[in-house]
Design a protein around this motif. Structure first.
Motif, PDB file in Angstrom:
ATOM      1  N   ALA A   1       9.220   0.856   5.201  1.00 49.06           N
ATOM      2  CA  ALA A   1       9.282   0.483   3.798  1.00 49.06           C
ATOM      3  C   ALA A   1       8.956  -1.000   3.635  1.00 49.06           C
ATOM      4  O   ALA A   1       9.461  -1.662   2.735  1.00 49.06           O
ATOM      5  N   CYS A   2       8.089  -1.516   4.495  1.00 50.55           N
ATOM      6  CA  CYS A   2       7.829  -2.963   4.539  1.00 50.55           C
ATOM      7  C   CYS A   2       7.295  -3.510   3.220  1.00 50.55           C
ATOM      8  O   CYS A   2       7.494  -4.679   2.919  1.00 50.55           O
ATOM      9  N   ASP A   3       6.604  -2.653   2.440  1.00 51.15           N
ATOM     10  CA  ASP A   3       6.106  -3.152   1.155  1.00 51.15           C
ATOM     11  C   ASP A   3       7.244  -3.299   0.145  1.00 51.15           C
ATOM     12  O   ASP A   3       7.019  -3.705  -0.990  1.00 51.15           O
TER      13      ASP A   3
ATOM     14  N   ALA B   1       8.013   7.782  -6.612  1.00 49.97           N
ATOM     15  CA  ALA B   1       7.446   6.641  -5.885  1.00 49.97           C
ATOM     16  C   ALA B   1       7.920   5.367  -6.554  1.00 49.97           C
ATOM     17  O   ALA B   1       8.220   5.354  -7.744  1.00 49.97           O
TER      18      ALA B   1
ATOM     19  N   PRO C   1       5.356  -0.512  -5.641  1.00 54.01           N
ATOM     20  CA  PRO C   1       4.360  -0.853  -4.616  1.00 54.01           C
ATOM     21  C   PRO C   1       3.545   0.363  -4.147  1.00 54.01           C
ATOM     22  O   PRO C   1       2.340   0.256  -3.931  1.00 54.01           O
ATOM     23  N   SER C   2       4.202   1.525  -4.043  1.00 51.79           N
ATOM     24  CA  SER C   2       3.475   2.723  -3.605  1.00 51.79           C
ATOM     25  C   SER C   2       2.358   3.063  -4.588  1.00 51.79           C
ATOM     26  O   SER C   2       1.366   3.681  -4.224  1.00 51.79           O
ATOM     27  N   LEU C   3       2.539   2.672  -5.848  1.00 53.48           N
ATOM     28  CA  LEU C   3       1.597   3.059  -6.902  1.00 53.48           C
ATOM     29  C   LEU C   3       0.572   1.982  -7.220  1.00 53.48           C
ATOM     30  O   LEU C   3      -0.328   2.200  -8.042  1.00 53.48           O
ATOM     31  N   LEU C   4       0.674   0.835  -6.553  1.00 48.47           N
ATOM     32  CA  LEU C   4      -0.165  -0.295  -6.941  1.00 48.47           C
ATOM     33  C   LEU C   4      -1.662   0.003  -6.839  1.00 48.47           C
ATOM     34  O   LEU C   4      -2.422  -0.217  -7.793  1.00 48.47           O
ATOM     35  N   GLY C   5      -2.096   0.527  -5.703  1.00 47.77           N
ATOM     36  CA  GLY C   5      -3.524   0.811  -5.523  1.00 47.77           C
ATOM     37  C   GLY C   5      -4.025   1.814  -6.550  1.00 47.77           C
ATOM     38  O   GLY C   5      -5.115   1.666  -7.126  1.00 47.77           O
ATOM     39  N   LEU C   6      -3.224   2.832  -6.806  1.00 44.32           N
ATOM     40  CA  LEU C   6      -3.606   3.854  -7.788  1.00 44.32           C
ATOM     41  C   LEU C   6      -3.750   3.244  -9.174  1.00 44.32           C
ATOM     42  O   LEU C   6      -4.726   3.509  -9.899  1.00 44.32           O
TER      43      LEU C   6
END
Ligand SMILES: Cc1cc2nc3c(=O)[nH]c(=O)nc-3n(C[C@H](O)[C@H](O)[C@H](O)COP(=O)(O)O)c2cc1C
Ligand code: SF4
Ligand code: FES
Lengths: 208, 426
Positions: free
Chosen positions: A125-127, A193, A196-201
């Motif tokens: 979970a480093c992000d 989520a 951070p998990s959603l940032l790229g999306l």
């Protein structure tokens, strides 16, 4: 602690998941922790009996893996990630202040049996660093203050809910049952989520 | 500028994206229907043609791995999914499984059909209660909907905290109910894996990529990425950046591009060092901002793409402290089976502790490198090799900083400046 008929039938169903019974050692050890809170001698004996192997073989497995505890931990077992990235981002400071705040060392348990403390390795979970886990549920982006309120809440019997997890922090024993593969009906709770998990999306939807 | 290509992560922003209904809304379980109607060899060929390579670290071609399974041998075959995700920095498989566990379940159905396996196991690390819940529920729901059962079974197996169990043969020993220690190879798992039967071990992301490849075709997947590194993948950015997170992009994107998307290194600071693929991959510096992040590009620059775990450290971070902490990790996680790793990592920690405290001499740096030389390539498994990467690469780029600890009589850095809360609470 004798095992009830119901517990024995659960253990039997765990063994039946596998083509070879010995594979059931790990979930059975999680199951024993869900009943006793730690891996008891009775638990080891029962697993050995059910799998027709020596108790020494079960102990050898139990002692290899850090999540199996040979003595009781707290009702809320708190792990602070002090692997490099979290350590640098504040995990070391959080761990130091929790030790002082609770008056216990690494692997210690508070006198009321409510909270135990351990420094843990990277928890994927480093992000969300710095990361704290309680009963292996995610508490993301922690600060010294938020980690203190987590343990204070736990000692008072009302810990805050995990950041990415169920609506309520379950106890160590209840979490151990989940790790034994038993469904506690809470899978649908909590976010799907974190940010951070959603940032790229999100950026991709903005045309990036 | 490389464009982001969310495939695995395409629907993570929908509430309850982890349910079977949400998965089916976007064509979920259609790919497995299609694959089950195909000849298993045709499925293997399609995955070979797509160019998909393993996302667990080594980048081995997935279709080729499946092709190694002997056919018509009348033995049970197994698929084992590696969901141990414990390499420091790696944080892609857990959010994937939290947001969309069904894509892995469907991938397992397709891969098992291809390799003629009637049973598959997912070995997940134990320290993630909620991810276990989601995956367990997904498997239950897939059974209820008839996607599992009827001759194909999928079992979730929860680990108990041992990094070495991510190494595929240690994982198999662990799954068989033993202490997780690596096995001698050959025989490789494709010949004698789980219960000595032909077994494919693949990473979560590798198997989760399969349904989309079946649905959209090999050419579609081939169209993304670079010459030898095809497709899209999850890059995980963490550390001293403005906005950390997951970026699904074609292989070959650079850190410069990803950092730009993330808003750069945190305000007022600059990049010092980073890992391209977790702590076992030699570190990079700002000289590598334009290295293409594909298997070949990173290797040519002296590191490994690994798990694409981009851990970013700015100039406030002491490289000696970072390396010591990683080394303590390897010492703790060494399974103890072989001497170079078991004893070697212990000595590495002793020397690094002295160096950090400013107590060593410059000759200790040579001793460190010498020890690394005796561990690298002489250990029983890749954990030992990985343990040497941070040390040798950091001495290569930051020898002066090691020396500064000696002349300074201790660490010249103020660790509170590196924290997220930048010393406010520390
Ligand atoms: C010490 C060590 C730890 C590893 N941990 C993982 C892991 O957590 N997850 C993973 O998929 N592969 C891990 N691997 C790599 C596996 O051995 C194996 O190569 C991989 O699961 C194969 O899957 P792939 O071909 O889909 O990449 C690890 C390897 C080593 C040496
Ligand atoms: S290299 Fe380390 S982890 Fe691998 S077998 Fe040897 S002692 Fe075990
Ligand atoms: S370093 Fe703490 S979660 Fe990865």
């Amino acid at each position: 602690m004798a095992f009830t008929t119901e517990e024995l039938s659960t253990m039997d169903s765990i063994i039946k998941r596998y083509p070879r019974s010995r594979s059931a050692i790990m979930p059975l050890l999680h199951f024993v922790q869900s009943r006793a809170g730690y891996v008891t001698n009775e638990g080891i004996e029962k697993i050995a009996e059910l799998l027709s192997i020596e108790t020494a073989e079960v102990s050898a497995v139990a002692t290899f893996y850090t999540q199996y505890k040979r003595k009781p931990v707290g009702e809320y077992h708190v792990g602070v990630c002090t692997n490099t990235l979290c350590a640098v981002m504040g995990g070391d400071a959080i761990f130091a202040s929790l030790k002082e705040h609770l008056g216990i060392e690494n692997d210690g348990v508070t006198a009321d049996g409510k909270v135990s403390l351990e420094h843990i390795e990277c928890n994927a979970a480093c992000d969300y660093a710095p990361v704290v886990m309680a009963n292996w549920e995610f508490y993301d982006n922690q600060t010294v203050e938020s980690a203190k309120s987590l343990v204070d809440g736990a000692r008072a019997g009302n810990p805050p809910a995990p950041t990415r997890g169920p609506n309520k922090l379950v106890t160590w024993k209840e979490a151990s049952a989940v790790l034994a593969g038993l469904n506690d009906g809470r899978a649908h709770e909590g976010v799907q989520a974190g940010e951070p998990s959603l940032l790229g999306l999100k950026l991709s939807k903005e045309g990036k | 500028m490389t464009k982001l290509t969310p495939v695995l992560s395409a629907h993570w922003d929908e509430k309850d994206s982890f349910t079977i209904d949400a998965y089916k809304r976007h064509g979920g379980y259609e790919a497995s229907k299609k694959a089950l109607a195909m000849d298993p060899d045709a499925v293997i060929q399609l995955i070979k043609d797509s160019g998909l390579r393993g996302r667990g670290g080594a980048g081995f071609p997935t279709g080729m791995k499946w092709g190694f399974i002997p056919q018509g041998d009348d033995k049970d075959h197994y698929l084992v999914v590696n969901a141990d995700e414990s390499e420091p920095g790696t944080c892609k498989d857990m959010p994937l499984l939290m947001a969309n566990p069904h894509v892995l379940v469907e991938g397992c159905i397709i891969a098992s059909h291809a390799i003629r396996a009637k049973k598959a196991f997912i070995y997940i690390r134990g320290e993630v209660t909620h991810v276990v819940r989601r995956l367990n529920q997904a498997i239950e729901d897939a059974y209820k909907a008839g996607h599992l059962g009827n001759g194909f079974d999928l079992v979730l197996h929860v680990g108990a905290g041992a990094y070495i169990c991510g190494e595929e043969t240690a994982l198999l020993d662990s799954l068989e109910g033993f202490r997780g220690q690596p096995r001698l190879r050959p025989p490789f798992p494709a010949i004698a894996g789980l219960y000595a039967r032909p077994t494919v071990v693949n990473n979560v992301e590798s198997i989760s990529a399969v349904p989309a490849i079946i649905a959209n075709g090999a050419e579609w997947y081939q169209s993304m990425g670079t010459e030898k590194s095809k497709g899209a993948t999850l890059y995980s950015l963490s550390g001293h950046v403005k906005n950390p997170g997951q970026f699904e992009a074609p292989l070959g994107i650079t850190l410069r591009e990803i950092l730009e998307l993330a808003g750069g290194v945190r305000a007022g600071h600059k990049l010092k060092f980073w890992t391209p693929g977790g702590s076992s991959t030699p570190i990079f510096t700002d000289a590598h901002l334009d290295t293409p992040l594909d298997y070949e590009g990173v290797a040519a620059a002296g590191s490994m793409l690994g798990t694409k775990a981009l851990q970013i450290f700015d100039e406030t971070t002491c490289v000696v402290r970072a390396v010591l902490r990683w080394t303590e990790f390897y010492k703790h996680e060494s399974c103890g089976k072989c001497t170079p790793c078991r004893e070697g990592t212990w000595w590495l920690v002793q020397i690094l502790r002295d160096l950090e405290a400013g107590k060593g001499t410059e000759a200790d740096l040579e001793k460190l490198l010498d020890l690394c030389d005796n561990i690298m390539g002489r250990s029983f498994c890749a954990l030992g090799d990985g343990a040497t990467s941070p040390i040798t690469s950091s001495i290569k780029y930051f020898r002066d900083e090691y020396i500064a600890h000696l002349t300074n009589g201790g660490c010249p850095f103020d660790s509170t400046k590196s924290t997220l809360f930048a010393g406010v609470n520390a």
